[in-house]
Design an enzyme around this catalytic site. Structure first.
Site, PDB file in Angstrom:
ATOM      1  N   ARG A   1      53.511 -59.742  37.437  1.00 23.57           N
ATOM      2  CA  ARG A   1      52.975 -61.107  37.520  1.00 23.57           C
ATOM      3  C   ARG A   1      52.615 -61.643  36.131  1.00 23.57           C
ATOM      4  NH1 ARG A   1      50.413 -59.207  42.217  1.00 23.57           N
ATOM      5  NH2 ARG A   1      48.385 -59.057  41.198  1.00 23.57           N
ATOM      6  N   ARG A   2      52.158 -60.735  35.245  1.00 18.58           N
ATOM      7  CA  ARG A   2      51.838 -61.176  33.875  1.00 18.58           C
ATOM      8  C   ARG A   2      53.117 -61.565  33.135  1.00 18.58           C
ATOM      9  NH1 ARG A   2      47.852 -60.291  36.519  1.00 18.58           N
ATOM     10  NH2 ARG A   2      48.259 -62.457  36.911  1.00 18.58           N
TER      11      ARG A   2
ATOM     12  N   THR B   1      41.057 -68.680  33.224  1.00 23.52           N
ATOM     13  CA  THR B   1      42.291 -69.203  32.618  1.00 23.52           C
ATOM     14  C   THR B   1      42.358 -68.865  31.128  1.00 23.52           C
ATOM     15  OG1 THR B   1      43.573 -71.229  32.247  1.00 23.52           O
ATOM     16  CG2 THR B   1      41.188 -71.462  32.146  1.00 23.52           C
TER      17      THR B   1
ATOM     18  N   LYS C   1      44.661 -70.816  38.391  1.00 21.87           N
ATOM     19  CA  LYS C   1      45.802 -71.666  38.764  1.00 21.87           C
ATOM     20  C   LYS C   1      46.533 -71.096  39.980  1.00 21.87           C
ATOM     21  CE  LYS C   1      46.527 -73.535  34.146  1.00 21.87           C
ATOM     22  NZ  LYS C   1      47.478 -73.804  33.052  1.00 21.87           N
TER      23      LYS C   1
ATOM     24  N   ALA D   1      48.733 -67.140  41.094  1.00 25.43           N
ATOM     25  CA  ALA D   1      49.739 -66.270  40.486  1.00 25.43           C
ATOM     26  C   ALA D   1      50.910 -65.928  41.403  1.00 25.43           C
ATOM     27  CB  ALA D   1      49.059 -64.974  40.030  1.00 25.43           C
TER      28      ALA D   1
ATOM     29  N   ARG E   1      35.429 -68.318  41.187  1.00 28.59           N
ATOM     30  CA  ARG E   1      36.332 -68.251  40.025  1.00 28.59           C
ATOM     31  C   ARG E   1      37.517 -69.151  40.350  1.00 28.59           C
ATOM     32  NH1 ARG E   1      39.447 -63.046  40.133  1.00 28.59           N
ATOM     33  NH2 ARG E   1      37.626 -62.020  39.243  1.00 28.59           N
TER      34      ARG E   1
ATOM     35  N   GLN F   1      42.441 -71.209  44.130  1.00 28.73           N
ATOM     36  CA  GLN F   1      43.668 -71.379  43.327  1.00 28.73           C
ATOM     37  C   GLN F   1      44.041 -72.871  43.276  1.00 28.73           C
ATOM     38  OE1 GLN F   1      45.367 -68.904  46.259  1.00 28.73           O
ATOM     39  NE2 GLN F   1      45.837 -67.207  44.859  1.00 28.73           N
TER      40      GLN F   1
ATOM     41  N   LYS G   1      40.849 -56.699  45.872  1.00 36.26           N
ATOM     42  CA  LYS G   1      41.745 -57.464  46.742  1.00 36.26           C
ATOM     43  C   LYS G   1      41.593 -56.917  48.164  1.00 36.26           C
ATOM     44  CE  LYS G   1      45.258 -58.666  43.354  1.00 36.26           C
ATOM     45  NZ  LYS G   1      44.295 -58.538  42.253  1.00 36.26           N
TER      46      LYS G   1
ATOM     47  N   ASP H   1      39.210 -61.227  44.959  1.00 30.76           N
ATOM     48  CA  ASP H   1      40.373 -61.930  44.402  1.00 30.76           C
ATOM     49  C   ASP H   1      41.097 -62.654  45.529  1.00 30.76           C
ATOM     50  OD1 ASP H   1      39.888 -60.832  41.910  1.00 30.76           O
ATOM     51  OD2 ASP H   1      41.512 -59.363  42.007  1.00 30.76           O
ATOM     52  N   MET H   2      41.820 -63.728  45.168  1.00 26.96           N
ATOM     53  CA  MET H   2      42.624 -64.399  46.202  1.00 26.96           C
ATOM     54  C   MET H   2      44.086 -63.979  46.037  1.00 26.96           C
ATOM     55  SD  MET H   2      42.363 -66.160  48.881  1.00 26.96           S
ATOM     56  CE  MET H   2      40.902 -67.176  48.936  1.00 26.96           C
TER      57      MET H   2
HETATM   58  C1  LIG Z   1      39.995 -63.661  35.107  1.00 25.41           C
HETATM   59  C2  LIG Z   1      41.208 -64.042  35.919  1.00 25.41           C
HETATM   60  C3  LIG Z   1      41.272 -63.681  37.251  1.00 25.41           C
HETATM   61  C4  LIG Z   1      42.365 -64.067  38.023  1.00 25.41           C
HETATM   62  N1  LIG Z   1      42.353 -63.844  39.372  1.00 25.41           N
HETATM   63  C5  LIG Z   1      43.344 -64.337  40.138  1.00 25.41           C
HETATM   64  C6  LIG Z   1      43.313 -64.276  41.557  1.00 25.41           C
HETATM   65  O1  LIG Z   1      42.369 -63.754  42.160  1.00 25.41           O
HETATM   66  N2  LIG Z   1      44.349 -64.800  42.263  1.00 25.41           N
HETATM   67  C7  LIG Z   1      45.414 -65.409  41.640  1.00 25.41           C
HETATM   68  O2  LIG Z   1      46.314 -65.909  42.333  1.00 25.41           O
HETATM   69  N3  LIG Z   1      45.488 -65.462  40.298  1.00 25.41           N
HETATM   70  C8  LIG Z   1      44.497 -64.958  39.530  1.00 25.41           C
HETATM   71  N4  LIG Z   1      44.573 -65.056  38.161  1.00 25.41           N
HETATM   72  C9  LIG Z   1      45.848 -65.453  37.516  1.00 25.41           C
HETATM   73  C10 LIG Z   1      45.990 -66.956  37.411  1.00 25.41           C
HETATM   74  O3  LIG Z   1      46.205 -67.510  38.680  1.00 25.41           O
HETATM   75  C11 LIG Z   1      47.170 -67.329  36.480  1.00 25.41           C
HETATM   76  O4  LIG Z   1      48.354 -66.829  37.022  1.00 25.41           O
HETATM   77  C12 LIG Z   1      47.039 -66.812  35.070  1.00 25.41           C
HETATM   78  O5  LIG Z   1      45.725 -66.902  34.614  1.00 25.41           O
HETATM   79  C13 LIG Z   1      47.927 -67.630  34.100  1.00 25.41           C
HETATM   80  O6  LIG Z   1      47.549 -68.962  34.094  1.00 25.41           O
HETATM   81  P1  LIG Z   1      46.639 -69.640  32.963  1.00 25.41           P
HETATM   82  O7  LIG Z   1      45.522 -70.319  33.658  1.00 25.41           O
HETATM   83  O8  LIG Z   1      46.232 -68.664  31.958  1.00 25.41           O
HETATM   84  O9  LIG Z   1      47.525 -70.828  32.397  1.00 25.41           O
HETATM   85  P2  LIG Z   1      49.016 -70.908  31.880  1.00 25.41           P
HETATM   86  O10 LIG Z   1      49.328 -72.368  31.819  1.00 25.41           O
HETATM   87  O11 LIG Z   1      49.915 -70.016  32.658  1.00 25.41           O
HETATM   88  O12 LIG Z   1      48.903 -70.341  30.427  1.00 25.41           O
HETATM   89  C14 LIG Z   1      48.180 -71.006  29.388  1.00 25.41           C
HETATM   90  C15 LIG Z   1      48.331 -70.183  28.116  1.00 25.41           C
HETATM   91  O13 LIG Z   1      47.674 -68.938  28.279  1.00 25.41           O
HETATM   92  C16 LIG Z   1      48.419 -67.879  27.706  1.00 25.41           C
HETATM   93  N5  LIG Z   1      48.872 -66.969  28.792  1.00 25.41           N
HETATM   94  C17 LIG Z   1      48.827 -67.205  30.120  1.00 25.41           C
HETATM   95  N6  LIG Z   1      49.288 -66.138  30.816  1.00 25.41           N
HETATM   96  C18 LIG Z   1      49.646 -65.238  29.888  1.00 25.41           C
HETATM   97  C19 LIG Z   1      50.204 -63.936  29.971  1.00 25.41           C
HETATM   98  N7  LIG Z   1      50.485 -63.355  31.129  1.00 25.41           N
HETATM   99  N8  LIG Z   1      50.458 -63.283  28.812  1.00 25.41           N
HETATM  100  C20 LIG Z   1      50.172 -63.843  27.606  1.00 25.41           C
HETATM  101  N9  LIG Z   1      49.642 -65.078  27.482  1.00 25.41           N
HETATM  102  C21 LIG Z   1      49.391 -65.762  28.594  1.00 25.41           C
HETATM  103  C22 LIG Z   1      49.576 -68.524  26.995  1.00 25.41           C
HETATM  104  O14 LIG Z   1      49.170 -68.798  25.675  1.00 25.41           O
HETATM  105  C23 LIG Z   1      49.777 -69.802  27.770  1.00 25.41           C
HETATM  106  O15 LIG Z   1      50.397 -70.807  27.011  1.00 25.41           O
HETATM  107  C24 LIG Z   1      43.466 -64.735  37.398  1.00 25.41           C
HETATM  108  C25 LIG Z   1      43.391 -65.073  36.052  1.00 25.41           C
HETATM  109  C26 LIG Z   1      42.284 -64.769  35.307  1.00 25.41           C
HETATM  110  C27 LIG Z   1      42.237 -65.187  33.877  1.00 25.41           C
END
Ligand SMILES: Cc1cc2nc3c(=O)[nH]c(=O)nc-3n(C[C@H](O)[C@H](O)[C@H](O)COP(=O)(O)OP(=O)(O)OC[C@H]3O[C@@H](n4cnc5c(N)ncnc54)[C@H](O)[C@@H]3O)c2cc1C
Length: 319
Positions: free
Chosen positions: A300-301, A238, A184, A186, A181, A160, A96, A130-131
Site C-alpha cells: 500500500r505504501r 497525512t 485520505k 488507502a 484520525r 477516510q 485493525k 484503524d479503518m
Molecule cells: C498515521 C497514519 C495512519 C493511517 N491510517 C490509515 C487507516 O486507518 N486507514 C486507511 O485507509 N489509511 C490510513 N492511512 C493511509 C492514508 O489513508 C494514505 O493512504 C496515506 O497517508 C497517503 O496519503 P497522504 O495523506 O500522505 O497524501 P498523498 O497526497 O498521498 O501524499 C502527499 C505527500 O506525502 C508523501 N507521501 C505520501 N505517501 C508516501 C509514501 N508511501 N512514501 C513516501 N512518501 C509519501 C509524498 O511526499 C506525497 O507527495 C494512514 C496514514 C497515516 C499517516
C-alpha cells in the site's frame, strides 16, 4: 492504473508468498516497518520519543482466517500494551479489526476487542481502531459504538476523506465524544462509494478537518495527555504538506492550542517534515508498524507514491 495494480497485488496470496521469500525485498520493506519483533519496535519508539515525538504501535496483520489466530493476535496485542507500560515509552496502540476476526466471526471480534480495551483501560492506555476497506466501515463503527456503550472511552476511530460518507460519519461520532484520525484512505474503492479524483479527496479532507478542529475547541474536549497516550479529538493523519499547513493555520485562526490536536505520520515517511513539526511545537505521533506480516502494508505504501517503486527497484540492485 499502477495504484490499482499494486493494491490488487497487496491482497494476492501468490505474490505475498513469492515476495516474502525474497530477502532483499524484506530489507527494502523495512524502510517502512520498525522491525519484525516487538523489541525492535520499542527501540524505535524510544528513539522517536527522544526526538520529541510520540507513537502508536501497530502489530502488522490483516485478514485472519481462524479463531486460533484471532485469539493469539489478541494475546500479542495485550503483550504490546504490557511492554509499552513496562518500558515507559510514550505510545498508544493501533489495530485493525480484521486482525482479530472481524470478517471471520463478528462476536469473536467483539469479545477479543473488549479484552484488549479492558486491559488497556487498566493500564491507562488508548487504542485506535484503524479503518479498513469500505466493506468494513459499518461493522467497525457498530463495534466502536458497542464498546462505548459498554463504558470503554479509551478507544478512537479513523475516518477516510475519500469516502462520500466521511462527513456524516464524523459528525455522528463527534456527537458521541469520539477522537478521530482523519486520513485520505488507502484502499481501492469504487466511484459510487469514494471520490475518484484526488483533488476531491483533498478538498474533503480540509472540510472535515475544519469540523474536527472546531469540535476540539469545546471546553470539555480532551487535550493530549502528558504521557502521550490519550489523544486530543483531531489527528491529521497525512504527509501532505498543504493539508498540514492548512490544519496549522486553521487551528491558529480559531485559537486552538497545540495540545488539542495531533499530526500523525507513518514511520519512515517524510522524516524532514516530522522533525520540522516537532521544532514548531506541534504534537507529532508516528504510526509504528512492526512484525512479520509486512507485505500488504508495504504494497500500500508503494501504491501511494510511484517514486517508492523506483526507490525499491534501485535498492534491489545495490549490494
Ligand atoms: C498515521 C497514519 C495512519 C493511517 N491510517 C490509515 C487507516 O486507518 N486507514 C486507511 O485507509 N489509511 C490510513 N492511512 C493511509 C492514508 O489513508 C494514505 O493512504 C496515506 O497517508 C497517503 O496519503 P497522504 O495523506 O500522505 O497524501 P498523498 O497526497 O498521498 O501524499 C502527499 C505527500 O506525502 C508523501 N507521501 C505520501 N505517501 C508516501 C509514501 N508511501 N512514501 C513516501 N512518501 C509519501 C509524498 O511526499 C506525497 O507527495 C494512514 C496514514 C497515516 C499517516
Amino acid at each position: 492504473m499502477l495504484r490499482n495494480l499494486l493494491i490488487y497485488l497487496s491482497k494476492a496470496e501468490w505474490m505475498r508468498k513469492t515476495v516474502m521469500e525474497w530477502g532483499i525485498v524484506r530489507k527494502v520493506a523495512l524502510r517502512f516497518v520498525a522491525g519484525e519483533t516487538l523489541v525492535e519496535a520499542i527501540e524505535v519508539v524510544k528513539q522517536l520519543n527522544k526526538a520529541g515525538m510520540i507513537a502508536t504501535l501497530d502489530q502488522l496483520g490483516e485478514d485472519t482466517d481462524s479463531e486460533e489466530i484471532a485469539r493469539s493476535t489478541g494475546e500479542h496485542i495485550i503483550r504490546i500494551l504490557n511492554t509499552i507500560e513496562k518500558s515507559g515509552v510514550k505510545s498508544n496502540l493501533s489495530l485493525k479489526l480484521n486482525q482479530i476476526g472481524l470478517s471471520l466471526d463478528y462476536d469473536l471480534c467483539v469479545e477479543i476487542l473488549e479484552d484488549i480495551l479492558k486491559h488497556a483501560q487498566s493500564l491507562g492506555n488508548f487504542v485506535r481502531i484503524d479503518m479498513e476497506d469500505s466493506t468494513c466501515v459499518n461493522k467497525t463503527i457498530r463495534i466502536y459504538q458497542l464498546m462505548r456503550d459498554k463504558g470503554y472511552d479509551n478507544v478512537g476511530m479513523v475516518m477516510q476523506s475519500y469516502l462520500y460518507r466521511c462527513e456524516e460519519d464524523t459528525r455522528v461520532l463527534l456527537d458521541q465524544g469520539c477522537t478521530i484520525r482523519l486520513v485520505k484512505g488507502a484502499y481501492k474503492e469504487p466511484a459510487h462509494i469514494a471520490y475518484p479524483k484526488k483533488s476531491d479527496v483533498d478538498h474533503n479532507f480540509l472540510h472535515v478537518m475544519k469540523i474536527l478542529l472546531e469540535a476540539s475547541l469545546k471546553e470539555e474536549a480532551p487535550t493530549l495527555s502528558e504521557d502521550g497516550k490519550w489523544p486530543a479529538i483531531p489527528a491529521a493523519g497525512t504527509h501532505d504538506g498543504n493539508i498540514i499547513n492548512f490544519t496549522k493555520e486553521y487551528a491558529t485562526k480559531i485559537g486552538l492550542p497545540k495540545n488539542k490536536l495531533e499530526i500523525q505520520l507513518l514511520f519512515g515517511i517524510r522524516r524532514d517534515l516530522q522533525e520540522s513539526l516537532v521544532k514548531e511545537g506541534y504534537p507529532v505521533r508516528i504510526y509504528v508498524p512492526f512484525g512479520t506480516e509486512w507485505y500488504p502494508y508495504f504494497m500500500r505504501r508503494l501504491a501511494e507514491r510511484p517514486a517508492n517503486i523506483w526507490f525499491f527497484i534501485s535498492n534491489l540492485f545495490k549490494k
